[in-house]
Design a protein around this motif. Structure first.
Motif, short mmCIF file in Angstrom:
data_model
loop_
_atom_site.label_atom_id
_atom_site.label_comp_id
_atom_site.label_asym_id
_atom_site.label_seq_id
_atom_site.Cartn_x
_atom_site.Cartn_y
_atom_site.Cartn_z
N UNK A 1 -9.66 0.77 5.46
CA UNK A 1 -8.49 1.20 6.00
C UNK A 1 -7.87 -0.80 6.86
N UNK A 2 -9.01 -0.89 7.66
CA UNK A 2 -8.14 -2.47 8.50
C UNK A 2 -7.87 -3.08 7.24
N UNK A 3 -9.29 -3.35 6.49
CA UNK A 3 -9.39 -4.34 5.30
C UNK A 3 -7.97 -4.32 4.89
N UNK A 4 -7.21 -2.98 3.99
CA UNK A 4 -6.46 -2.81 4.03
C UNK A 4 -5.01 -3.19 4.22
N UNK A 5 -5.48 -2.74 5.76
CA UNK A 5 -4.30 -3.30 6.43
C UNK A 5 -3.98 -4.73 6.82
N UNK A 6 -5.47 -5.29 6.76
CA UNK A 6 -5.57 -6.92 6.83
C UNK A 6 -4.56 -7.85 5.67
N UNK A 7 -4.61 -7.01 5.07
CA UNK A 7 -4.70 -7.19 3.14
C UNK A 7 -5.37 -8.03 2.50
N UNK A 8 -6.68 -8.12 2.84
CA UNK A 8 -7.87 -8.40 1.68
C UNK A 8 -7.87 -7.13 0.79
N UNK A 9 -8.21 -6.46 0.69
CA UNK A 9 -7.93 -5.10 -0.55
C UNK A 9 -6.62 -4.62 -0.60
N UNK A 10 -6.47 -4.03 -1.91
CA UNK A 10 -5.84 -3.38 -2.26
C UNK A 10 -5.89 -2.25 -2.72
N UNK A 11 -5.57 -1.26 -3.36
CA UNK A 11 -5.84 0.30 -3.86
C UNK A 11 -5.77 -0.48 -5.20
N UNK A 12 -6.52 0.17 -6.49
CA UNK A 12 -6.49 -0.38 -7.86
C UNK A 12 -6.71 1.35 -8.85
N UNK A 13 -5.76 1.04 -9.67
CA UNK A 13 -6.06 2.11 -10.33
C UNK A 13 -6.78 2.16 -11.55
N UNK A 14 -8.06 2.37 -11.38
CA UNK A 14 -8.92 1.43 -12.66
C UNK A 14 -10.40 2.52 -12.21
N UNK A 15 -10.93 2.73 -13.33
CA UNK A 15 -12.22 3.01 -13.49
C UNK A 15 -13.26 2.32 -12.42
N UNK A 16 -14.41 2.68 -11.76
CA UNK A 16 -15.20 2.81 -10.26
C UNK A 16 -16.35 1.13 -11.34
#
Length: 142
Positions: free
Chosen positions: A76-91
């Motif tokens: 959640x810290x990485x998401x808040x910092x704008x470094x990562x986004x959720x993907x709808x993709x196979x892992x």
């Protein structure tokens, strides 16, 4: 965490490099850079390459195991910092060498934020040249 726990680097302005196993992530748009603990560097490498976050829960990190709450807080810290986004993709699969590197870590999952070089980082010496002013021309805040 969400039903899909696959993430990607949020934009082309987010770049990273590993130095002796320690990841340094740079946001070229804000000039901030981010340092990770050794375990955080390995988790960043896994998450930013599309490994499902759920796979990381319970893995050995140094003398401890990665707990759900600890990982959720880190993500959640990485998401808040704008470094990562959720993907709808196979892992993607977790690389086996990352497991060994994670087991060899000694620090808890942490991210540190630095903006002491922001003014230098956001200066674009290639594209911000104004003939009468010279080089580099710093963008003025509007």
């Amino acid at each position: 965490m969400h039903h899909s726990d696959v993430y990607a680097i949020s934009s082309k302005d987010i770049v990273f490099e590993s130095f002796d196993g320690e990841a340094v992530v740079l946001d070229l748009s804000s000039g901030k850079y981010f340092g990770f603990s050794d375990s955080g560097s390995r988790i960043w490498q896994a998450l930013s390459s599309g490994v499902d976050a759920q796979v990381l829960i319970g893995l050995t990190a140094g003398a401890s195991t990665i707990g759900r709450a600890e990982l959720e807080g880190f993500v959640s810290q990485l998401l808040e910092l704008g470094l990562l986004v959720c993907l709808d993709a196979p892992p993607q699969p977790l690389p086996s060498e990352l497991l060994a590197e994670l087991a060899a870590t000694s620090e808890p999952l942490t991210v540190s934020v630095h903006d002491d070089l922001a003014d230098l980082i956001i200066v674009d010496p290639i594209h911000e040249v104004e003939e009468p002013v010279g080089w580099p021309a710093v963008k003025q805040a509007s």
